[in-house]
Design an enzyme around this catalytic site. Structure first.
Site, PDB file in Angstrom:
ATOM      1  N   HIS A   1      -8.415   8.111   2.409  1.00 50.70           N
ATOM      2  CA  HIS A   1      -7.777   9.434   2.384  1.00 50.70           C
ATOM      3  C   HIS A   1      -8.812  10.489   2.064  1.00 50.70           C
ATOM      4  O   HIS A   1      -9.763  10.248   1.337  1.00 50.70           O
ATOM      5  CB  HIS A   1      -6.620   9.485   1.383  1.00 50.70           C
ATOM      6  CG  HIS A   1      -6.985   9.043   0.001  1.00 50.70           C
ATOM      7  ND1 HIS A   1      -7.108   7.709  -0.350  1.00 50.70           N
ATOM      8  CD2 HIS A   1      -7.277   9.744  -1.119  1.00 50.70           C
ATOM      9  CE1 HIS A   1      -7.439   7.608  -1.614  1.00 50.70           C
ATOM     10  NE2 HIS A   1      -7.567   8.832  -2.112  1.00 50.70           N
TER      11      HIS A   1
ATOM     12  N   CYS B   1       0.858  -1.181   0.000  1.00 52.15           N
ATOM     13  CA  CYS B   1       0.000   0.000   0.000  1.00 52.15           C
ATOM     14  C   CYS B   1       0.900   1.241   0.000  1.00 52.15           C
ATOM     15  O   CYS B   1       1.716   1.419   0.911  1.00 52.15           O
ATOM     16  CB  CYS B   1      -0.906  -0.022   1.235  1.00 52.15           C
ATOM     17  SG  CYS B   1      -1.767   1.524   1.515  1.00 52.15           S
TER      18      CYS B   1
ATOM     19  N   CYS C   1       0.598   3.361   3.194  1.00 51.29           N
ATOM     20  CA  CYS C   1       1.262   2.742   4.355  1.00 51.29           C
ATOM     21  C   CYS C   1       2.777   2.930   4.249  1.00 51.29           C
ATOM     22  O   CYS C   1       3.461   3.150   5.257  1.00 51.29           O
ATOM     23  CB  CYS C   1       0.910   1.262   4.451  1.00 51.29           C
ATOM     24  SG  CYS C   1      -0.727   0.953   5.187  1.00 51.29           S
TER      25      CYS C   1
ATOM     26  N   HIS D   1      -6.320   3.096   0.415  1.00 49.45           N
ATOM     27  CA  HIS D   1      -6.072   3.451   1.825  1.00 49.45           C
ATOM     28  C   HIS D   1      -6.879   4.728   2.029  1.00 49.45           C
ATOM     29  O   HIS D   1      -6.638   5.727   1.323  1.00 49.45           O
ATOM     30  CB  HIS D   1      -4.570   3.679   2.054  1.00 49.45           C
ATOM     31  CG  HIS D   1      -4.170   4.007   3.462  1.00 49.45           C
ATOM     32  ND1 HIS D   1      -3.220   3.295   4.169  1.00 49.45           N
ATOM     33  CD2 HIS D   1      -4.577   4.988   4.303  1.00 49.45           C
ATOM     34  CE1 HIS D   1      -3.062   3.821   5.381  1.00 49.45           C
ATOM     35  NE2 HIS D   1      -3.884   4.861   5.485  1.00 49.45           N
TER      36      HIS D   1
ATOM     37  N   ASN E   1     -12.968   9.579  -2.219  1.00 48.90           N
ATOM     38  CA  ASN E   1     -13.501   8.688  -3.247  1.00 48.90           C
ATOM     39  C   ASN E   1     -13.553   7.279  -2.679  1.00 48.90           C
ATOM     40  O   ASN E   1     -12.579   6.811  -2.087  1.00 48.90           O
ATOM     41  CB  ASN E   1     -12.600   8.727  -4.493  1.00 48.90           C
ATOM     42  CG  ASN E   1     -12.626  10.083  -5.170  1.00 48.90           C
ATOM     43  OD1 ASN E   1     -13.685  10.690  -5.320  1.00 48.90           O
ATOM     44  ND2 ASN E   1     -11.465  10.576  -5.569  1.00 48.90           N
TER      45      ASN E   1
ATOM     46  N   ASP F   1      -0.523  16.321  -2.306  1.00 49.49           N
ATOM     47  CA  ASP F   1      -0.769  15.364  -3.384  1.00 49.49           C
ATOM     48  C   ASP F   1       0.302  15.526  -4.465  1.00 49.49           C
ATOM     49  O   ASP F   1       0.685  16.638  -4.815  1.00 49.49           O
ATOM     50  CB  ASP F   1      -2.171  15.600  -3.975  1.00 49.49           C
ATOM     51  CG  ASP F   1      -2.640  14.425  -4.817  1.00 49.49           C
ATOM     52  OD1 ASP F   1      -3.596  13.748  -4.406  1.00 49.49           O
ATOM     53  OD2 ASP F   1      -2.047  14.177  -5.896  1.00 49.49           O
TER      54      ASP F   1
ATOM     55  N   HIS G   1      -4.245   1.099   8.316  1.00 51.30           N
ATOM     56  CA  HIS G   1      -4.761   0.813   6.980  1.00 51.30           C
ATOM     57  C   HIS G   1      -6.264   0.547   7.036  1.00 51.30           C
ATOM     58  O   HIS G   1      -6.701  -0.517   7.448  1.00 51.30           O
ATOM     59  CB  HIS G   1      -4.035  -0.377   6.347  1.00 51.30           C
ATOM     60  CG  HIS G   1      -4.477  -0.613   4.942  1.00 51.30           C
ATOM     61  ND1 HIS G   1      -3.952   0.074   3.870  1.00 51.30           N
ATOM     62  CD2 HIS G   1      -5.443  -1.414   4.437  1.00 51.30           C
ATOM     63  CE1 HIS G   1      -4.568  -0.295   2.765  1.00 51.30           C
ATOM     64  NE2 HIS G   1      -5.472  -1.211   3.086  1.00 51.30           N
TER      65      HIS G   1
ATOM     66  N   HIS H   1      -9.161  14.278   0.497  1.00 50.61           N
ATOM     67  CA  HIS H   1      -8.533  15.353  -0.273  1.00 50.61           C
ATOM     68  C   HIS H   1      -9.018  16.683   0.308  1.00 50.61           C
ATOM     69  O   HIS H   1     -10.226  16.877   0.491  1.00 50.61           O
ATOM     70  CB  HIS H   1      -8.985  15.303  -1.733  1.00 50.61           C
ATOM     71  CG  HIS H   1      -8.660  14.041  -2.471  1.00 50.61           C
ATOM     72  ND1 HIS H   1      -7.648  13.969  -3.406  1.00 50.61           N
ATOM     73  CD2 HIS H   1      -9.226  12.803  -2.439  1.00 50.61           C
ATOM     74  CE1 HIS H   1      -7.606  12.747  -3.915  1.00 50.61           C
ATOM     75  NE2 HIS H   1      -8.553  12.012  -3.348  1.00 50.61           N
TER      76      HIS H   1
HETATM   77  P1  5GP Z   1      -7.948   8.812  -5.213  1.00 46.02           P
HETATM   78  O1  5GP Z   1      -8.055   8.860  -6.721  1.00 46.02           O
HETATM   79  O2  5GP Z   1      -7.695   7.404  -4.734  1.00 46.02           O
HETATM   80  O3  5GP Z   1      -9.089   9.478  -4.518  1.00 46.02           O
HETATM   81  O4  5GP Z   1      -6.690   9.699  -4.847  1.00 46.02           O
HETATM   82  C1  5GP Z   1      -5.392   9.219  -4.750  1.00 46.02           C
HETATM   83  C2  5GP Z   1      -4.499  10.420  -4.780  1.00 46.02           C
HETATM   84  O5  5GP Z   1      -3.215  10.027  -4.346  1.00 46.02           O
HETATM   85  C3  5GP Z   1      -4.326  11.035  -6.181  1.00 46.02           C
HETATM   86  O6  5GP Z   1      -4.749  12.391  -6.150  1.00 46.02           O
HETATM   87  C4  5GP Z   1      -2.836  10.883  -6.453  1.00 46.02           C
HETATM   88  O7  5GP Z   1      -2.280  11.989  -7.147  1.00 46.02           O
HETATM   89  C5  5GP Z   1      -2.250  10.726  -5.073  1.00 46.02           C
HETATM   90  N1  5GP Z   1      -1.040   9.922  -5.002  1.00 46.02           N
HETATM   91  C6  5GP Z   1      -0.848   8.689  -5.539  1.00 46.02           C
HETATM   92  N2  5GP Z   1       0.394   8.240  -5.258  1.00 46.02           N
HETATM   93  C7  5GP Z   1       0.986   9.217  -4.516  1.00 46.02           C
HETATM   94  C8  5GP Z   1       2.284   9.319  -3.925  1.00 46.02           C
HETATM   95  O8  5GP Z   1       3.142   8.440  -4.004  1.00 46.02           O
HETATM   96  N3  5GP Z   1       2.562  10.465  -3.240  1.00 46.02           N
HETATM   97  C9  5GP Z   1       1.637  11.476  -3.122  1.00 46.02           C
HETATM   98  N4  5GP Z   1       2.002  12.556  -2.434  1.00 46.02           N
HETATM   99  N5  5GP Z   1       0.407  11.398  -3.666  1.00 46.02           N
HETATM  100  C10 5GP Z   1       0.088  10.283  -4.356  1.00 46.02           C
HETATM  101 ZN    ZN Z   2      -2.407   1.438   3.680  1.00 46.12          ZN
END
Ligand code: 5GP
Ligand code: ZN
Length: 112
Positions: free
Chosen positions: A98, A3, A6, A96, A85, A29, A45, A100
């Site tokens: 999160h 993950c 994680c 995981h 999301n 992000d 997690h 925004h």
């Molecule tokens: P989701 O689409 O799952 O709601 O959002 C995942 C977010 O994680 C995306 O906006 C993506 O840019 C961000 N993200 C993915 N991998 C990484 C990473 O390794 N580091 C950081 N800082 N953000 C990440």
């Molecule tokens: Zn995780």
């Protein structure tokens, strides 16, 4: 566990930290959708909103108690949007939980 978030918590993948305490981590992000785009995650997690239960909801409570401070620390002064999301239709890409935090400009009204 494989993950990304994680691994960020463990320090195995670097991140640009905005806030951290014993329960949560907030970082910028990697692909920002607004001038300020911070992700706030629990340090355990939980796969998504669907994984929130009575045992772990204290982490979610703590995230929401800290969001105003995190938004302010990130430089937001005129309002922000908090989004999570959950699952396929919402296009959740990291499994995981999160949140925004988006701000730093006037955001579009359309949420999908
Ligand atoms: P989701 O689409 O799952 O709601 O959002 C995942 C977010 O994680 C995306 O906006 C993506 O840019 C961000 N993200 C993915 N991998 C990484 C990473 O390794 N580091 C950081 N800082 N953000 C990440
Ligand atoms: Zn995780």
């Amino acid at each position: 566990m494989d993950c990304i978030f994680c691994k960020i918590i463990a320090g195995e993948i670097p991140s640009s930290k905005v806030y951290e305490d014993e329960k949560i981590l907030a970082f910028n992000d990697i692909n920002p959708m607004a001038p300020v785009h911070v992700l706030v995650i629990p340090k355990i997690h939980i796969p998504s909103c669907d994984g929130i239960n009575e045992e772990n909801s204290c982490f979610v409570k703590h995230i929401f108690e800290k969001i105003p401070e995190i938004a302010k620390t990130a430089g937001i002064t005129n309002g922000y949007r908090v989004i999570t999301n959950c699952g396929e239709d919402a296009k959740q890409s990291v499994k995981h939980l999160h949140f925004h935090i988006l701000g730093g400009r006037s955001l579009p009204e359309n949420m999908g």
